[in-house]
Design an enzyme around this catalytic site. Structure first.
Site, PDB file in Angstrom:
ATOM      1  N   ASP A  75     -62.998 -21.664 -19.356  1.00 34.44           N
ATOM      2  CA  ASP A  75     -63.255 -21.749 -17.927  1.00 34.44           C
ATOM      3  C   ASP A  75     -62.539 -22.944 -17.311  1.00 34.44           C
ATOM      4  OD1 ASP A  75     -64.989 -21.061 -15.510  1.00 34.44           O
ATOM      5  OD2 ASP A  75     -65.546 -23.149 -15.870  1.00 34.44           O
ATOM      6  N   HIS A 125     -58.040 -26.184 -15.243  1.00 36.49           N
ATOM      7  CA  HIS A 125     -57.455 -27.115 -14.268  1.00 36.49           C
ATOM      8  C   HIS A 125     -58.338 -28.342 -14.067  1.00 36.49           C
ATOM      9  CE1 HIS A 125     -59.776 -23.989 -12.101  1.00 36.49           C
ATOM     10  NE2 HIS A 125     -60.252 -25.017 -11.425  1.00 36.49           N
ATOM     11  N   GLU A 173     -58.625 -19.773 -17.684  1.00 41.36           N
ATOM     12  CA  GLU A 173     -58.666 -19.717 -16.227  1.00 41.36           C
ATOM     13  C   GLU A 173     -58.036 -21.013 -15.741  1.00 41.36           C
ATOM     14  OE1 GLU A 173     -61.669 -19.834 -12.377  1.00 41.36           O
ATOM     15  OE2 GLU A 173     -62.313 -20.600 -14.318  1.00 41.36           O
ATOM     16  N   ASP A 203     -55.606 -14.978 -10.752  1.00 36.26           N
ATOM     17  CA  ASP A 203     -56.264 -14.868  -9.450  1.00 36.26           C
ATOM     18  C   ASP A 203     -55.303 -14.355  -8.380  1.00 36.26           C
ATOM     19  OD1 ASP A 203     -58.683 -15.720 -10.418  1.00 36.26           O
ATOM     20  OD2 ASP A 203     -58.495 -17.771  -9.695  1.00 36.26           O
ATOM     21  N   PHE A 259     -53.178 -11.954  -8.435  1.00 36.02           N
ATOM     22  CA  PHE A 259     -53.256 -10.493  -8.313  1.00 36.02           C
ATOM     23  C   PHE A 259     -54.480 -10.114  -7.499  1.00 36.02           C
ATOM     24  CE2 PHE A 259     -54.997  -6.423  -9.665  1.00 36.02           C
ATOM     25  CZ  PHE A 259     -53.902  -5.577  -9.559  1.00 36.02           C
ATOM     26  N   HIS A 292     -56.239 -11.858  -5.341  1.00 35.51           N
ATOM     27  CA  HIS A 292     -56.216 -12.283  -3.947  1.00 35.51           C
ATOM     28  C   HIS A 292     -55.307 -11.404  -3.100  1.00 35.51           C
ATOM     29  CE1 HIS A 292     -58.514 -15.416  -5.556  1.00 35.51           C
ATOM     30  NE2 HIS A 292     -57.667 -16.427  -5.495  1.00 35.51           N
ATOM     31  N   HIS A 336     -66.905 -12.234 -11.794  1.00 30.72           N
ATOM     32  CA  HIS A 336     -68.098 -12.981 -11.376  1.00 30.72           C
ATOM     33  C   HIS A 336     -67.775 -13.961 -10.258  1.00 30.72           C
ATOM     34  CE1 HIS A 336     -66.345 -15.957 -14.165  1.00 30.72           C
ATOM     35  NE2 HIS A 336     -66.981 -16.848 -13.441  1.00 30.72           N
ATOM     36  N   GLY A 379     -69.465 -13.308  -6.732  1.00 30.87           N
ATOM     37  CA  GLY A 379     -70.600 -14.219  -6.615  1.00 30.87           C
ATOM     38  C   GLY A 379     -70.336 -15.430  -5.750  1.00 30.87           C
TER      39      GLY A 379
END
Length: 638
Positions: free
Chosen positions: A320, A323, A353, A371, A373, A375, A441, A445
């Site tokens: 997770d 960055h 991620e 991300d 793709f 967005h 998620h 979320g």
């Protein structure tokens, strides 16, 4: 993760060195994959953990050998002796409380902030550590908790009779991921009950959201504070192993989302006895920044990862928010150390991620959640232009075309949302280095009301997006419930004590004030059990049709695309209109071309070579020119 509040041999079991593992393969017809299937070898049914050099070691100690030395964490039992080991550099002395014993056991200082104690204590012993000022706290490498994260750690027997001990994993190219929240699914046993249905759908890998033990009974998993311990709310270590075993019996790989960039806000005692674990004066959106330059810290997280892959036999990890780990050196060491600890004949997948889109990591890690793709497609489907979607809003089709051809939409250009350069060049990477999704998620979320895609977009356009997701070479990810057309929200939920719960409520309201400035819509209370219950996916009235649609596409992917992905390279992509794209890739000795029109009007383009392997909507060939009708898709294979 984006929001600040988320967060070997044993007695009686014969030892078989891991280097002796053999993949037993048979060829059989299967609905969810073709060709050779790794199956359970009866000769391996009693395999327990060892190491790749054929030297028996206890499974219980968490062990990491790195460039900086050897460290062991936690409590384990070897023969009749139990060993307890703790790194507590801020303490002058430490003792161990044993449940039911009136006097604590003193630990010996062994240097460098380490304390150790050995005693003849059985498996099942409940213990916790005590500082000179009377503070009691769990083992930071606890492998099982009773009474919550503030309660007792348990000396845990790692023995388990694996039914599928010969499992060797699946090639990454075959992967169709299915992300699932263990709590919403009914714990480890509830997920196990779902596995046959998911295998029938064509899913090839399950990905569990984080399971590190957390305070209370409900959590997304990103508030974990004991990363070695499976959350008691989901089940026992043995139940988790049974889940992994059953997945392998069905031919399913199983991956785990792990959070190594921060600890949750409630139940992390490291600040009290090991503040050196953290970097002074540095913070992340989720709390104190971890000092990944310290060898003890590196070893702790590397050992945790090895535990999940070795003792629990997970096939891969998703790291997770890397960055928020400000050490490229640590991440590279992590990848090397973890792979070297797992037998080469049992390949694992390490996925990241990384909001920074630093493609340097993908020279070592297997893939990254992309991300970009999500967005670009989300903007095409919904027209949203706030928050990070603003960076894609002006030209979503152009961004999507670049994503399909090169991986990242931003490769050093300034993203308007942040006003800063984002990403590094990625065109040299193969398509399977990217995990694409329409929902996950985070993206559901982290909305104020947790809306799923079908609550926001035209279902016909969503079908185009699903076809694009599943019939392009990148690795697809499905979020629990989307395959059944669920419109139930996926909300952010917690089970904190009231003071922290109120802080979370206020933080959420501030974060999303721009979406409901007048406060007209009632907010879901993250700490309410009703919010958790409302987040369980519910098959829609048209759920059977959606399920059949997903299964059809996955079967086309399995039969026509997957066998050739090892040699897949981009041939480029182009914008066909404001909401339409075309992309092509080499595939074996031929080529795959996809045409996707998300818009409400028709677009024209040149004819594609090859035969159509899937069509959706109206696509007509008029004198060598293709007319893509509204909400249409076609895939060609030459």
């Amino acid at each position: 993760m984006r929001i600040p509040t988320k967060r070997d041999g044993a007695a009686g079991v014969p030892f078989v060195p891991r280097r002796l593992f053999q993949c037993v393969q048979i060829t059989r017809n299967s609905r969810n994959f073709g060709g050779a299937l790794p199956v359970c070898d009866p000769a391996q049914q009693m395999v327990t953990a060892g190491n790749r050099h054929g030297v028996q070691i206890p499974a219980s100690p968490t062990r990491c050998v790195s460039m900086t030395g050897t460290f062991r964490f936690g409590a384990w039992r070897t023969g009749s002796a139990s060993t307890f080991r703790l790194w507590a550099p801020a303490l002058a002395a430490v003792s161990i409380d044993i449940d039911g014993e009136p006097v604590g056991l003193p630990m010996a200082a062994t240097g460098g902030g380490w304390f150790e104690h050995r005693a003849d204590l059985p498996f099942g012993t409940r213990f916790r550590y005590r500082s000179p000022d009377g503070l009691t706290f769990p083992d930071p490498a606890s492998r099982r908790q009773e009474g919550g994260v503030h309660g007792w750690s348990v000396l845990t027997d790692s023995a388990y009779s694996w039914r599928c001990g010969g499992w060797c994993g699946r090639p990454w190219r075959e992967t169709v991921l299915y992300e699932i929240h263990p709590g919403l699914a009914g714990g480890f046993a509830g997920i196990a009950a779902e596995l046959p249905r998911l295998a029938e759908l064509g899913v090839t890998a399950i990905e569990l959201m984080p399971i590190a033990d957390f305070p209370g009974e409900r959590s997304w998993g990103y508030d974990g504070v004991l990363p070695f311990a499976p959350a008691a709310a989901y089940g026992s270590p043995s139940e988790l192993k049974r889940l992994v075993d059953q997945a392998h019996e069905l031919g399913l790989a199983i991956h785990l989302d792990v959070v190594f960039n921060h600890f949750g806000p409630d139940g992390c005692y490291l600040h009290a006895y090991a503040p050196q674990f953290f970097r002074p004066g540095s913070h992340t959106p989720w709390g104190a920044a971890i000092d990944f330059d310290r060898p003890e810290v590196r070893a702790y997280f590397i050992a945790c990862a090895i535990q999940w892959l070795d003792e629990y036999r997970f096939d891969g990890l998703r790291l997770d928010a890397v960055h928020a780990i400000p050490s490229l050196d640590f991440l590279m060491d992590f990848e090397r150390e973890v792979r070297s600890a797992i037998p080469a004949e049992r390949p694992i997948q390490l996925v990241i991620e990384n909001d920074a889109n630093d493609s340097r990591l993908l020279s070592r890690f297997d893939a990254q959640w992309n991300d970009d793709f999500h967005h670009a497609v989300h903007v095409l489907l919904t027209g949203e232009a706030t928050t990070y979607y603003s960076s894609f809003a002006a030209e979503p089709a152009r961004h999507l075309a670049r994503v399909l051809a090169e991986g990242f939409a931003f490769q050093g250009e300034v993203a308007s949302f942040s006003g800063e350069p984002r990403g590094r060049p990625s065109a040299h990477l193969t398509p399977t280095r990217f995990v694409n999704c329409l929902q996950n998620h985070d993206q559901i979320g982290n909305r104020l009301f947790g809306e799923r895609l079908l609550a926001l977009a035209d279902p016909a356009a969503v079908r185009v997006a699903v076809a694009l997701l599943l019939l392009t070479p990148q690795i697809p990810l499905i979020f629990m419930g989307e395959e059944e057309g669920s419109r139930a929200p996926f909300l952010y939920f917690t089970d904190h004590h009231e003071d922290l719960a109120q802080a979370v409520r206020e933080g959420r309201r501030r974060e999303f004030a721009h979406l409901d400035p007048e406060g007209e819509r009632p907010l879901f209370d993250p700490n309410s059990a009703a919010t958790f219950a409302a987040s369980k996916p519910v098959a829609a009235d048209d759920g059977v049709e959606w399920n059949a649609f997903y299964r059809q596409l996955i079967m086309v992917r399995r039969d026509r695309i997957v066998p050739h992905l090892d040699d897949c390279r981009s041939l480029g992509a182009a914008v066909l209109g404001p909401a339409a794209v075309r992309a092509s890739w080499t595939l074996g000795e031929g080529a795959l071309t996809v045409l996707a029109n998300f818009g409400s009007g028709a677009v024209l383009c040149g004819a594609a070579d090859g035969a159509a392997i899937f069509s959706l909507g109206e696509v007509e060939n008029e004198a060598g020119v293709l007319r893509l009708g509204p909400r249409s898709f076609r895939a060609f294979l030459s």
